[in-house]
Design an enzyme around this catalytic site. Structure first.
Site, PDB file in Angstrom:
ATOM      1  N   LEU A 191      74.485  33.330  48.035  1.00 55.91           N
ATOM      2  CA  LEU A 191      74.824  32.064  47.358  1.00 55.91           C
ATOM      3  C   LEU A 191      75.968  31.349  48.368  1.00 55.91           C
ATOM      4  CD1 LEU A 191      75.990  32.998  43.727  1.00 55.91           C
ATOM      5  CD2 LEU A 191      74.364  31.185  44.232  1.00 55.91           C
ATOM      6  N   ASP A 192      75.799  30.039  48.311  1.00 53.65           N
ATOM      7  CA  ASP A 192      76.640  29.271  49.211  1.00 53.65           C
ATOM      8  C   ASP A 192      78.066  29.690  48.853  1.00 53.65           C
ATOM      9  OD1 ASP A 192      74.570  27.935  50.552  1.00 53.65           O
ATOM     10  OD2 ASP A 192      74.499  26.474  48.984  1.00 53.65           O
ATOM     11  N   LYS A 193      79.118  29.185  49.859  1.00 55.21           N
ATOM     12  CA  LYS A 193      80.433  29.738  49.553  1.00 55.21           C
ATOM     13  C   LYS A 193      80.934  28.746  48.505  1.00 55.21           C
ATOM     14  CE  LYS A 193      84.847  29.409  51.956  1.00 55.21           C
ATOM     15  NZ  LYS A 193      85.547  29.132  53.450  1.00 55.21           N
TER      16      LYS A 193
ATOM     17  N   SER B 125      79.190  27.641  45.923  1.00 55.09           N
ATOM     18  CA  SER B 125      78.538  27.810  44.815  1.00 55.09           C
ATOM     19  C   SER B 125      79.161  29.167  44.171  1.00 55.09           C
ATOM     20  CB  SER B 125      77.035  28.036  45.069  1.00 55.09           C
ATOM     21  OG  SER B 125      76.454  26.876  45.550  1.00 55.09           O
TER      22      SER B 125
END
Length: 236
Positions: free
Chosen positions: A103-105, A107
């Site tokens: 998961l993106d930082k 997100s």
């Protein structure tokens, strides 16, 4: 075992957060406030704000750890120890674990972690078409045209994204279900239509749901959830 590690092993919070709680005097060992570098022995009673903590272990009969974390914003999905805020340090598990996918930082939400490297590629394999569901808030009103365009597919990283499911959630929100996981996919898809993602939360992977798991907390996967992710496996 060091006190901060003991607290993180219960799933109550990360080691860094445990250090803060200890410094604020909110932790006791056998009724006494501990000093710096305090150790926990077997049988000791550790309380945080008067609440007793119990260490979470891998379920009986399993060879490996399989957990679901509600990842907060700011945690990076990497095993590299020199990256500040890496997910392994944040969880602070007693076993060596690593994330399945990412998961993106920026997100948040559901991410799986395991100590079993053999299953990572099995779960992420594209032909499995494992659904991943997200709730998204954007900076412009969500229209039916926008949702149809997202669902049809959008050019991202030189390829057209696969068709997906979308649904409206209020004036500025929508739900999207993907079966692929390109880097920053949803953010780039939304940007294609002039929308900027303000919040992105993953709430489901396959049959595993985030449910009421609070941000920063984790739990062990159930046997039913494991079978749903890898129905052809018999050993865990």
């Amino acid at each position: 075992m060091r006190l901060n590690k003991h607290i993180s092993d219960t799933g109550f919070c990360s080691r860094r957060e445990a250090d803060r709680l200890i410094a604020e005097g909110r932790v006791t060992i056998n009724g006494r406030k501990p000093g710096a570098g305090a150790q926990v022995e077997e049988g000791d009673i550790v309380l945080v704000d008067g609440q007793r903590l119990q260490v979470r272990q891998a379920k009986a009969g399993r060879k490996h750890v399989y957990i679901v974390l509600n990842k907060p914003v700011g945690v990076t999905c990497t095993t590299e120890s020199d990256v500040k805020g890496n997910i392994v340090e944040f969880v602070g598990h007693e076993q060596r674990i690593f994330p399945i996918g990412r998961l993106d930082k920026d997100s948040e939400g559901l991410i799986l972690l395991t100590s079993n490297g053999d299953i990572v590629n099995e779960i992420l394999r594209a032909e499995n078409k494992l659904e991943k569901e997200y709730l998204v808030a954007v900076n412009h009103p969500v229209t039916d045209e926008f949702l149809r365009g997202m669902a049809r597919g959008v050019p991202v990283h030189g390829q057209l994204t696969l068709p997906c499911k979308t649904g409206k959630l209020g004036k500025f929100g929508f739900r999207i279900v993907l079966v692929q996981g390109l880097n920053r996919q949803i953010r780039l898809m939304a940007a294609h239509f002039g929308h900027r993602v303000k919040q992105l939360v993953r709430v489901r992977i396959g049959s595993v749901k985030l449910g009421h798991l609070k941000p920063g907390k984790w739990r062990n996967l159930t046997d039913v959830e494991l079978r749903g992710l890898l129905p052809h496996r018999t050993e865990w």
